[in-house]
Design a protein around this motif. Structure first.
Motif, PDB file in Angstrom:
ATOM      1  N   ILE A   1      -2.920  -5.199   5.123  1.00  0.00           N
ATOM      2  CA  ILE A   1      -2.505  -4.742   3.792  1.00  0.00           C
ATOM      3  C   ILE A   1      -1.031  -4.391   3.896  1.00  0.00           C
ATOM      4  N   LEU A   2      -0.207  -5.070   3.120  1.00  0.00           N
ATOM      5  CA  LEU A   2       1.228  -4.792   3.118  1.00  0.00           C
ATOM      6  C   LEU A   2       1.594  -4.029   1.858  1.00  0.00           C
ATOM      7  N   LYS A   3       2.502  -3.087   2.025  1.00  0.00           N
ATOM      8  CA  LYS A   3       2.973  -2.281   0.895  1.00  0.00           C
ATOM      9  C   LYS A   3       4.487  -2.204   0.930  1.00  0.00           C
ATOM     10  N   GLU A   4       5.049  -1.895  -0.225  1.00  0.00           N
ATOM     11  CA  GLU A   4       6.497  -1.694  -0.299  1.00  0.00           C
ATOM     12  C   GLU A   4       6.888  -0.530   0.605  1.00  0.00           C
ATOM     13  N   SER A   5       8.129  -0.525   1.013  1.00  0.00           N
ATOM     14  CA  SER A   5       8.640   0.531   1.882  1.00  0.00           C
ATOM     15  C   SER A   5       8.417   1.902   1.243  1.00  0.00           C
ATOM     16  N   ASN A   6       8.054   2.864   2.079  1.00  0.00           N
ATOM     17  CA  ASN A   6       7.774   4.213   1.617  1.00  0.00           C
ATOM     18  C   ASN A   6       8.750   5.163   2.321  1.00  0.00           C
ATOM     19  N   PRO A   7       9.600   5.864   1.570  1.00  0.00           N
ATOM     20  CA  PRO A   7      10.558   6.765   2.220  1.00  0.00           C
ATOM     21  C   PRO A   7       9.894   7.901   3.000  1.00  0.00           C
ATOM     22  N   ASN A   8       8.609   8.138   2.773  1.00  0.00           N
ATOM     23  CA  ASN A   8       7.897   9.191   3.498  1.00  0.00           C
ATOM     24  C   ASN A   8       7.554   8.815   4.930  1.00  0.00           C
TER      25      ASN A   8
ATOM     26  N   TYR B   1       6.650  10.174  10.702  1.00  0.00           N
ATOM     27  CA  TYR B   1       7.008  10.014  12.105  1.00  0.00           C
ATOM     28  C   TYR B   1       7.506  11.340  12.686  1.00  0.00           C
ATOM     29  N   GLU B   2       8.429  11.985  11.995  1.00  0.00           N
ATOM     30  CA  GLU B   2       9.001  13.239  12.510  1.00  0.00           C
ATOM     31  C   GLU B   2       7.916  14.299  12.704  1.00  0.00           C
ATOM     32  N   ASP B   3       7.005  14.397  11.746  1.00  0.00           N
ATOM     33  CA  ASP B   3       5.916  15.372  11.857  1.00  0.00           C
ATOM     34  C   ASP B   3       5.021  15.059  13.053  1.00  0.00           C
ATOM     35  N   GLU B   4       4.677  13.796  13.206  1.00  0.00           N
ATOM     36  CA  GLU B   4       3.812  13.394  14.314  1.00  0.00           C
ATOM     37  C   GLU B   4       4.518  13.545  15.657  1.00  0.00           C
ATOM     38  N   LYS B   5       5.806  13.256  15.684  1.00  0.00           N
ATOM     39  CA  LYS B   5       6.593  13.419  16.905  1.00  0.00           C
ATOM     40  C   LYS B   5       6.519  14.867  17.391  1.00  0.00           C
ATOM     41  N   LYS B   6       6.673  15.821  16.484  1.00  0.00           N
ATOM     42  CA  LYS B   6       6.604  17.240  16.859  1.00  0.00           C
ATOM     43  C   LYS B   6       5.236  17.584  17.455  1.00  0.00           C
ATOM     44  N   ILE B   7       4.190  17.080  16.834  1.00  0.00           N
ATOM     45  CA  ILE B   7       2.833  17.349  17.331  1.00  0.00           C
ATOM     46  C   ILE B   7       2.649  16.751  18.719  1.00  0.00           C
TER      47      ILE B   7
ATOM     48  N   SER C   1       9.751   1.622  10.207  1.00  0.00           N
ATOM     49  CA  SER C   1      11.000   2.260  10.653  1.00  0.00           C
ATOM     50  C   SER C   1      12.238   1.584  10.064  1.00  0.00           C
ATOM     51  N   VAL C   2      12.031   0.478   9.349  1.00  0.00           N
ATOM     52  CA  VAL C   2      13.149  -0.287   8.781  1.00  0.00           C
ATOM     53  C   VAL C   2      13.215  -0.016   7.282  1.00  0.00           C
TER      54      VAL C   2
ATOM     55  N   PRO D   1       1.067   0.061   6.021  1.00  0.00           N
ATOM     56  CA  PRO D   1       1.376   1.495   5.972  1.00  0.00           C
ATOM     57  C   PRO D   1       0.902   2.226   7.224  1.00  0.00           C
ATOM     58  N   THR D   2       1.411   1.768   8.356  1.00  0.00           N
ATOM     59  CA  THR D   2       1.060   2.317   9.664  1.00  0.00           C
ATOM     60  C   THR D   2       2.345   2.665  10.385  1.00  0.00           C
ATOM     61  N   VAL D   3       2.496   3.913  10.751  1.00  0.00           N
ATOM     62  CA  VAL D   3       3.687   4.347  11.477  1.00  0.00           C
ATOM     63  C   VAL D   3       3.452   4.100  12.968  1.00  0.00           C
ATOM     64  N   ASP D   4       4.287   3.224  13.538  1.00  0.00           N
ATOM     65  CA  ASP D   4       4.212   2.914  14.960  1.00  0.00           C
ATOM     66  C   ASP D   4       5.179   3.809  15.721  1.00  0.00           C
ATOM     67  N   ILE D   5       4.681   4.366  16.817  1.00  0.00           N
ATOM     68  CA  ILE D   5       5.476   5.261  17.656  1.00  0.00           C
ATOM     69  C   ILE D   5       5.464   4.720  19.078  1.00  0.00           C
ATOM     70  N   LEU D   6       6.651   4.574  19.652  1.00  0.00           N
ATOM     71  CA  LEU D   6       6.783   4.180  21.044  1.00  0.00           C
ATOM     72  C   LEU D   6       7.126   5.427  21.847  1.00  0.00           C
TER      73      LEU D   6
END
Length: 193
Positions: free
Chosen positions: A19-26, A31-37, A57-58, A65-70
């Protein structure tokens, strides 16, 4: 309902289609919230670097709508220990002890996708292609637009076949990752491990 980790690949692709969606500024804040956790939970793990990667990230790029974290780790580390720490809220997708990699997800539920979905890619510190491809798309908006168009065309063909969807993008990704490496040099080569 089926245990998600025991679900067949075919059932997984049916339950969790492309499922593809338009870019979401959120996405950046997710990512930032998950990074802290993650940094809090993995405070005893030798983290080298953590980055938001993938299409979310782009800016402006159509994306699942899946945030990938490396998450890159300095040596030595134990995948089993990391799995034990993260297992209560993350599902293991794959683990390779020989390569020191672990892929997890969160937001896949028996009812389908949750409101927020994450993929966590744990690897040893390295000069990873995902970082170069992200940077290239972020600085070359025409190429990012072409990539978005390619993904939209593939979504229709491979909605329930993630493997084929990913394989069909490989040529594009490989070409522009190589261009990124030529343009950006070794910017992600680890300096101290």
């Amino acid at each position: 309902m089926k245990n998600l980790e025991n679900m067949s690949l075919h059932d997984s692709w049916k339950q969790f289609p492309i499922i593809l969606k338009e870019s979401n500024p959120n996405y950046k804040q997710w990512y930032e919230d998950e990074k802290k956790i993650l940094l809090d939970h993995l405070s005893d793990v030798p983290i080298y670097r953590i980055n938001h990667i993938g299409s979310t990230s782009v800016p402006g790029l159509v994306a699942k709508p899946t945030v990938d974290i490396l998450l890159e780790l300095a040596q030595p580390y134990s995948l089993d220990a990391i799995t034990r720490i993260l297992r209560p809220s993350w599902n293991v997708m794959s683990k390779n002890d020989d390569e020191g990699t672990l892929d997890l997800n969160r937001g896949y539920t028996p009812a389908g996708f949750a409101d927020k979905v994450f993929h966590l890619h744990i690897k040893p510190a390295g000069d990873w292609e995902e970082l170069y491809f992200r940077d290239y798309l972020s600085t070359h908006t025409e190429i990012a637009r072409q990539y978005g168009e390619l993904k939209l065309s593939l979504e229709k063909k491979f909605k329930h076949n993630r493997g084929a969807y990913t394989a069909a993008k490989t040529g594009f990704v490989t070409t522009y990752t190589q261009k990124a490496r030529e343009e950006f040099g070794g910017r992600y080569r680890p300096t101290i491990i």
